[in-house]
Design a protein around this motif. Structure first.
Motif, PDB file in Angstrom:
ATOM      1  N   LYS A   1     -12.327   4.371   4.010  1.00 52.81           N
ATOM      2  CA  LYS A   1     -12.764   5.537   3.249  1.00 52.81           C
ATOM      3  C   LYS A   1     -12.934   6.789   4.101  1.00 52.81           C
ATOM      4  CE  LYS A   1     -16.494   7.145   0.199  1.00 52.81           C
ATOM      5  NZ  LYS A   1     -17.779   6.783  -0.478  1.00 52.81           N
ATOM      6  N   LYS A   2     -13.602   6.684   5.251  1.00 52.33           N
ATOM      7  CA  LYS A   2     -13.879   7.852   6.073  1.00 52.33           C
ATOM      8  C   LYS A   2     -12.780   8.153   7.088  1.00 52.33           C
ATOM      9  CE  LYS A   2     -18.932   7.633   5.693  1.00 52.33           C
ATOM     10  NZ  LYS A   2     -20.215   7.578   6.442  1.00 52.33           N
ATOM     11  N   GLU A   3     -11.812   7.272   7.224  1.00 54.92           N
ATOM     12  CA  GLU A   3     -10.680   7.481   8.133  1.00 54.92           C
ATOM     13  C   GLU A   3      -9.394   7.058   7.430  1.00 54.92           C
ATOM     14  OE1 GLU A   3     -13.035   6.812  12.389  1.00 54.92           O
ATOM     15  OE2 GLU A   3     -11.485   5.396  11.751  1.00 54.92           O
ATOM     16  N   HIS A   4      -9.089   7.785   6.363  1.00 51.16           N
ATOM     17  CA  HIS A   4      -7.916   7.449   5.558  1.00 51.16           C
ATOM     18  C   HIS A   4      -6.664   8.159   6.052  1.00 51.16           C
ATOM     19  CE1 HIS A   4      -8.477  11.377   3.637  1.00 51.16           C
ATOM     20  NE2 HIS A   4      -9.766  11.053   3.483  1.00 51.16           N
ATOM     21  N   ASP A   5      -6.759   8.897   7.154  1.00 51.02           N
ATOM     22  CA  ASP A   5      -5.599   9.534   7.770  1.00 51.02           C
ATOM     23  C   ASP A   5      -5.768   9.444   9.280  1.00 51.02           C
ATOM     24  OD1 ASP A   5      -7.631  11.441   8.211  1.00 51.02           O
ATOM     25  OD2 ASP A   5      -7.002  12.561   6.455  1.00 51.02           O
TER      26      ASP A   5
ATOM     27  N   TYR B   1       0.842  -1.190   0.000  1.00 53.43           N
ATOM     28  CA  TYR B   1       0.000   0.000   0.000  1.00 53.43           C
ATOM     29  C   TYR B   1       0.881   1.245   0.000  1.00 53.43           C
ATOM     30  CZ  TYR B   1      -3.285  -3.528   1.732  1.00 53.43           C
ATOM     31  OH  TYR B   1      -4.032  -4.662   1.892  1.00 53.43           O
ATOM     32  N   LYS B   2       0.353   2.326  -0.545  1.00 47.72           N
ATOM     33  CA  LYS B   2       1.092   3.584  -0.604  1.00 47.72           C
ATOM     34  C   LYS B   2       0.607   4.522   0.504  1.00 47.72           C
ATOM     35  CE  LYS B   2       2.240   3.420  -5.521  1.00 47.72           C
ATOM     36  NZ  LYS B   2       2.175   4.121  -6.831  1.00 47.72           N
ATOM     37  N   TRP B   3       1.584   5.183   1.145  1.00 46.00           N
ATOM     38  CA  TRP B   3       1.317   6.072   2.271  1.00 46.00           C
ATOM     39  C   TRP B   3       2.062   7.382   2.089  1.00 46.00           C
ATOM     40  CZ3 TRP B   3      -1.639   3.330   5.938  1.00 46.00           C
ATOM     41  CH2 TRP B   3      -1.598   1.930   5.836  1.00 46.00           C
ATOM     42  N   TYR B   4       1.685   8.368   2.866  1.00 51.81           N
ATOM     43  CA  TYR B   4       2.488   9.583   2.974  1.00 51.81           C
ATOM     44  C   TYR B   4       2.265  10.207   4.349  1.00 51.81           C
ATOM     45  CZ  TYR B   4      -1.759  12.372   1.989  1.00 51.81           C
ATOM     46  OH  TYR B   4      -3.006  12.938   2.021  1.00 51.81           O
ATOM     47  N   ILE B   5       3.202  11.044   4.762  1.00 46.03           N
ATOM     48  CA  ILE B   5       3.100  11.746   6.033  1.00 46.03           C
ATOM     49  C   ILE B   5       2.586  13.152   5.757  1.00 46.03           C
ATOM     50  CG2 ILE B   5       4.346  12.584   8.055  1.00 46.03           C
ATOM     51  CD1 ILE B   5       6.413  10.382   7.506  1.00 46.03           C
ATOM     52  N   LEU B   6       1.634  13.586   6.534  1.00 46.01           N
ATOM     53  CA  LEU B   6       1.062  14.920   6.408  1.00 46.01           C
ATOM     54  C   LEU B   6       1.322  15.695   7.695  1.00 46.01           C
ATOM     55  CD1 LEU B   6      -0.843  16.995   4.936  1.00 46.01           C
ATOM     56  CD2 LEU B   6      -2.726  15.879   6.168  1.00 46.01           C
ATOM     57  N   ILE B   7       1.849  16.914   7.555  1.00 44.64           N
ATOM     58  CA  ILE B   7       2.040  17.749   8.740  1.00 44.64           C
ATOM     59  C   ILE B   7       1.377  19.109   8.547  1.00 44.64           C
ATOM     60  CG2 ILE B   7       4.233  16.642   9.322  1.00 44.64           C
ATOM     61  CD1 ILE B   7       5.624  19.223   8.338  1.00 44.64           C
ATOM     62  N   TYR B   8       1.022  19.723   9.643  1.00 44.07           N
ATOM     63  CA  TYR B   8       0.561  21.109   9.680  1.00 44.07           C
ATOM     64  C   TYR B   8       1.599  21.879  10.485  1.00 44.07           C
ATOM     65  CZ  TYR B   8      -3.990  19.710   7.857  1.00 44.07           C
ATOM     66  OH  TYR B   8      -5.004  19.229   7.058  1.00 44.07           O
TER      67      TYR B   8
ATOM     68  N   HIS C   1       1.259  24.152  17.859  1.00 43.40           N
ATOM     69  CA  HIS C   1       1.640  22.745  17.861  1.00 43.40           C
ATOM     70  C   HIS C   1       1.937  22.274  16.442  1.00 43.40           C
ATOM     71  CE1 HIS C   1      -0.122  22.692  21.901  1.00 43.40           C
ATOM     72  NE2 HIS C   1       0.536  21.555  22.091  1.00 43.40           N
ATOM     73  N   LEU C   2       2.784  21.276  16.340  1.00 43.89           N
ATOM     74  CA  LEU C   2       2.985  20.569  15.085  1.00 43.89           C
ATOM     75  C   LEU C   2       1.990  19.420  15.042  1.00 43.89           C
ATOM     76  CD1 LEU C   2       4.689  19.945  12.501  1.00 43.89           C
ATOM     77  CD2 LEU C   2       6.074  18.438  13.958  1.00 43.89           C
ATOM     78  N   SER C   3       1.146  19.401  14.023  1.00 48.08           N
ATOM     79  CA  SER C   3       0.188  18.308  13.846  1.00 48.08           C
ATOM     80  C   SER C   3       0.755  17.339  12.821  1.00 48.08           C
ATOM     81  CB  SER C   3      -1.163  18.836  13.367  1.00 48.08           C
ATOM     82  OG  SER C   3      -1.705  19.755  14.296  1.00 48.08           O
ATOM     83  N   LEU C   4       0.582  16.045  13.069  1.00 48.20           N
ATOM     84  CA  LEU C   4       1.233  15.040  12.228  1.00 48.20           C
ATOM     85  C   LEU C   4       0.302  13.852  12.027  1.00 48.20           C
ATOM     86  CD1 LEU C   4       4.942  13.986  12.669  1.00 48.20           C
ATOM     87  CD2 LEU C   4       3.180  12.298  12.149  1.00 48.20           C
ATOM     88  N   PHE C   5       0.179  13.402  10.761  1.00 54.51           N
ATOM     89  CA  PHE C   5      -0.730  12.311  10.415  1.00 54.51           C
ATOM     90  C   PHE C   5      -0.075  11.367   9.417  1.00 54.51           C
ATOM     91  CE2 PHE C   5      -3.132  16.113  11.374  1.00 54.51           C
ATOM     92  CZ  PHE C   5      -4.128  15.671  12.236  1.00 54.51           C
ATOM     93  N   LEU C   6      -0.450  10.098   9.491  1.00 55.95           N
ATOM     94  CA  LEU C   6      -0.115   9.127   8.446  1.00 55.95           C
ATOM     95  C   LEU C   6      -1.355   8.952   7.582  1.00 55.95           C
ATOM     96  CD1 LEU C   6       1.894   6.993   7.291  1.00 55.95           C
ATOM     97  CD2 LEU C   6       0.721   5.316   8.747  1.00 55.95           C
ATOM     98  N   CYS C   7      -1.180   8.986   6.267  1.00 59.06           N
ATOM     99  CA  CYS C   7      -2.316   8.969   5.348  1.00 59.06           C
ATOM    100  C   CYS C   7      -2.134   7.909   4.266  1.00 59.06           C
ATOM    101  CB  CYS C   7      -2.474  10.335   4.671  1.00 59.06           C
ATOM    102  SG  CYS C   7      -2.456  11.740   5.795  1.00 59.06           S
ATOM    103  N   VAL C   8      -3.256   7.384   3.784  1.00 58.57           N
ATOM    104  CA  VAL C   8      -3.254   6.486   2.629  1.00 58.57           C
ATOM    105  C   VAL C   8      -3.160   7.350   1.376  1.00 58.57           C
ATOM    106  CG1 VAL C   8      -4.550   4.743   1.356  1.00 58.57           C
ATOM    107  CG2 VAL C   8      -4.610   4.772   3.870  1.00 58.57           C
ATOM    108  N   ALA C   9      -2.138   7.111   0.580  1.00 57.90           N
ATOM    109  CA  ALA C   9      -1.804   8.035  -0.508  1.00 57.90           C
ATOM    110  C   ALA C   9      -2.876   8.096  -1.596  1.00 57.90           C
ATOM    111  CB  ALA C   9      -0.457   7.656  -1.116  1.00 57.90           C
ATOM    112  N   ASN C  10      -3.399   6.953  -1.996  1.00 52.97           N
ATOM    113  CA  ASN C  10      -4.331   6.933  -3.133  1.00 52.97           C
ATOM    114  C   ASN C  10      -5.721   6.509  -2.702  1.00 52.97           C
ATOM    115  OD1 ASN C  10      -3.453   4.387  -2.454  1.00 52.97           O
ATOM    116  ND2 ASN C  10      -3.370   3.620  -4.553  1.00 52.97           N
ATOM    117  N   HIS C  11      -6.158   7.009  -1.544  1.00 55.87           N
ATOM    118  CA  HIS C  11      -7.436   6.566  -0.984  1.00 55.87           C
ATOM    119  C   HIS C  11      -8.617   6.858  -1.890  1.00 55.87           C
ATOM    120  CE1 HIS C  11      -8.808  10.638   0.103  1.00 55.87           C
ATOM    121  NE2 HIS C  11      -7.520  10.898   0.293  1.00 55.87           N
ATOM    122  N   ASP C  12      -8.547   7.931  -2.666  1.00 60.05           N
ATOM    123  CA  ASP C  12      -9.673   8.311  -3.518  1.00 60.05           C
ATOM    124  C   ASP C  12      -9.782   7.451  -4.767  1.00 60.05           C
ATOM    125  OD1 ASP C  12      -7.251   9.358  -4.344  1.00 60.05           O
ATOM    126  OD2 ASP C  12      -8.154  11.103  -5.314  1.00 60.05           O
TER     127      ASP C  12
END
Length: 438
Positions: A157-161, A95-102, A111-122
């Motif tokens: 689908k509704k919790e891809h990150d 599976y493909k993933w990416y890291i997302l930060i704010y 604060h630094l917000s940090l998430f792991l996400c499914v890259a091609n969820h759509d």
């Protein structure tokens, strides 16, 4: 404990950067970020059987094939003025993933917000689901100050990150998190989980599991302890009630031997499915380690049953408690008359073998009470060290025997994994005895 745990439990994030409102249980942070160093330095395996083997009963993907790491270096981080920033996609477990930060926080100022996400969820087919355990760290030049946390989550689908809105306070970044070029380093490791509903399963890559053992060993022990003590308590009350116990003994002895023999066994599939339902809780990080423990314990029990001498290859004969059950093809079978086994389980279910070791183990945090003390004795008999030695080893691992750091680390790993394997084996046995009796 090295490192610093992040401050908030994992949360979902919508495309607008707002929490989905659903939380997972916060995983406690890993004691150190070890995996990459162990792999790159080629640390040899010292683990007993069933831990380092990557066998899978159904021939599916092995845990090591579903595990991977990723490092993201963000240059000139203080100069970034984007609301959100995502890493390049990386692949783990197919599976493909990416890291997302704010960089300035997602609904969490300063604060630094940090998430792991499914890259091609759509683009995935309807009904897709990726179940994974993952650890994310913001690296500090002083490893003891690195910020990290881990969690277990089913991506769909509704919790891809999934991640942390308040991963760390931004004001702490200048304290060793940025190098001379203002580069911020984020590391992630992901373990995709192939769970099974019908029997304990091997979840974790051996290196990742070792990291989790160092943090969650006590948690896993306590989960099994609670179950065993509950069963002990019920058996003890039955035997102490002379009228009920006498009535049961009369009922049991009144049956012919063939009927008693038939009632002293049960199909493994029937019991193991209940074991998984009892111990595997999807939102608890410790569940994967407990399931690995039960898996290796079951393998040890099967190996013990197949051994000509009736002893498992995993532990020395003098360390092996007398068995309660054996495995015959697809059946669990009690090794003795149920009356004798019930009395043994209630009076001395986990007999201590460390006769030479210290008897006073009051510092071990298992609570109080008769059964707790016996559980401590069992655990220490498997580990073969007392509580004070354990506390010292946690800080100065080689202080007790003067060995080199590498040799001491190998010994510590093997002791922990032997301990969990034996704990898993005995937990399965008590579960089988209680199930058949009920």
């Amino acid at each position: 404990m090295a490192g610093i745990v992040s401050e908030e439990a994992g949360v979902g994030r919508s495309t607008e950067g707002i929490s989905s409102g659903q939380r997972c249980q916060s995983g406690e942070a890993l004691a150190e970020w070890r995996s990459s160093e162990q792999v790159e330095n080629g640390t040899p395996s010292t683990s007993p059987p069933y831990w380092d083997t990557d066998d899978d009963d159904d021939g599916g993907p092995k845990p090591s094939e579903l595990y991977g790491k990723y490092t993201w270096k963000i240059e000139k981080f203080p100069q970034i003025n984007k609301r959100e920033l995502r890493s390049n996609a990386f692949e783990v477990g197919g599976y493909k993933w990416y890291i997302l930060i704010y960089p300035q926080g997602c609904d969490a100022r300063n604060h630094l917000s940090l998430f792991l996400c499914v890259a091609n969820h759509d683009k995935l087919l309807p009904g897709w689901s990726h179940f994974a355990q993952f650890t994310v760290a913001v690296v500090n030049k002083d490893a003891k100050k690195s910020k990290y946390s881990d969690t277990l989550h089913r991506f769909w689908k509704k919790e891809h990150d999934w991640g942390w809105k308040k991963f760390m306070v931004l004001s702490k970044l200048p304290d060793g998190f940025l190098d001379a070029a203002d580069t911020l380093i984020i590391k992630a490791q992901v373990q995709v989980i192939r769970e099974k509903a019908d029997r304990p399963f091997h979840c974790l890559d051996c290196v990742y599991r070792r990291e989790l053992v160092r943090v969650y060993l006590t948690n896993a022990e306590q989960i099994c302890q609670r179950f065993v003590e509950e069963r002990w308590g019920k058996l003890g009350k039955l035997i102490e009630d002379k009228n009920r116990w006498s009535s049961f003994c009369g009922f049991w002895l009144g049956m012919d031997q063939n009927t008693r023999r038939h009632m002293s066994r049960e199909k493994t599939d029937v019991i193991l499915e209940v074991v998984v339902k009892h111990f595997f809780i999807e939102k608890e990080v410790t569940s994967t380690l407990v399931m690995d423990s039960l898996y290796s314990g079951l393998k040890a029990l099967e190996g013990q049953s197949k051994s000509k001498k009736g002893r498992a290859k995993l532990l020395d004969a003098e360390e092996m408690p007398a068995p309660i059950v054996r495995v015959e093809k697809d059946m669990f079978v009690l090794v003795d008359d149920v009356l004798l086994l019930l009395e043994r389980a209630a009076i001395e279910p986990l007999p201590p073998k460390d006769e030479k070791g210290p008897q006073n183990r009051t510092k071990v945090g298992w609570g109080t009470g008769y059964h707790s003390l016996k559980f401590e004795s069992f655990l220490n008999s498997v580990l073969l060290i007392d509580s004070e030695e354990l506390e010292m080893l946690a800080v100065f691992p080689c202080l007790m025997d003067g060995s080199s750091g590498e040799d001491c680390n190998k010994d510590s790993i093997e002791r922990d994994e032997r301990r969990l394997t034996e704990l898993g084996r005995r937990t399965v046995e008590i579960f089988v005895l209680a199930h058949i009796f009920k």
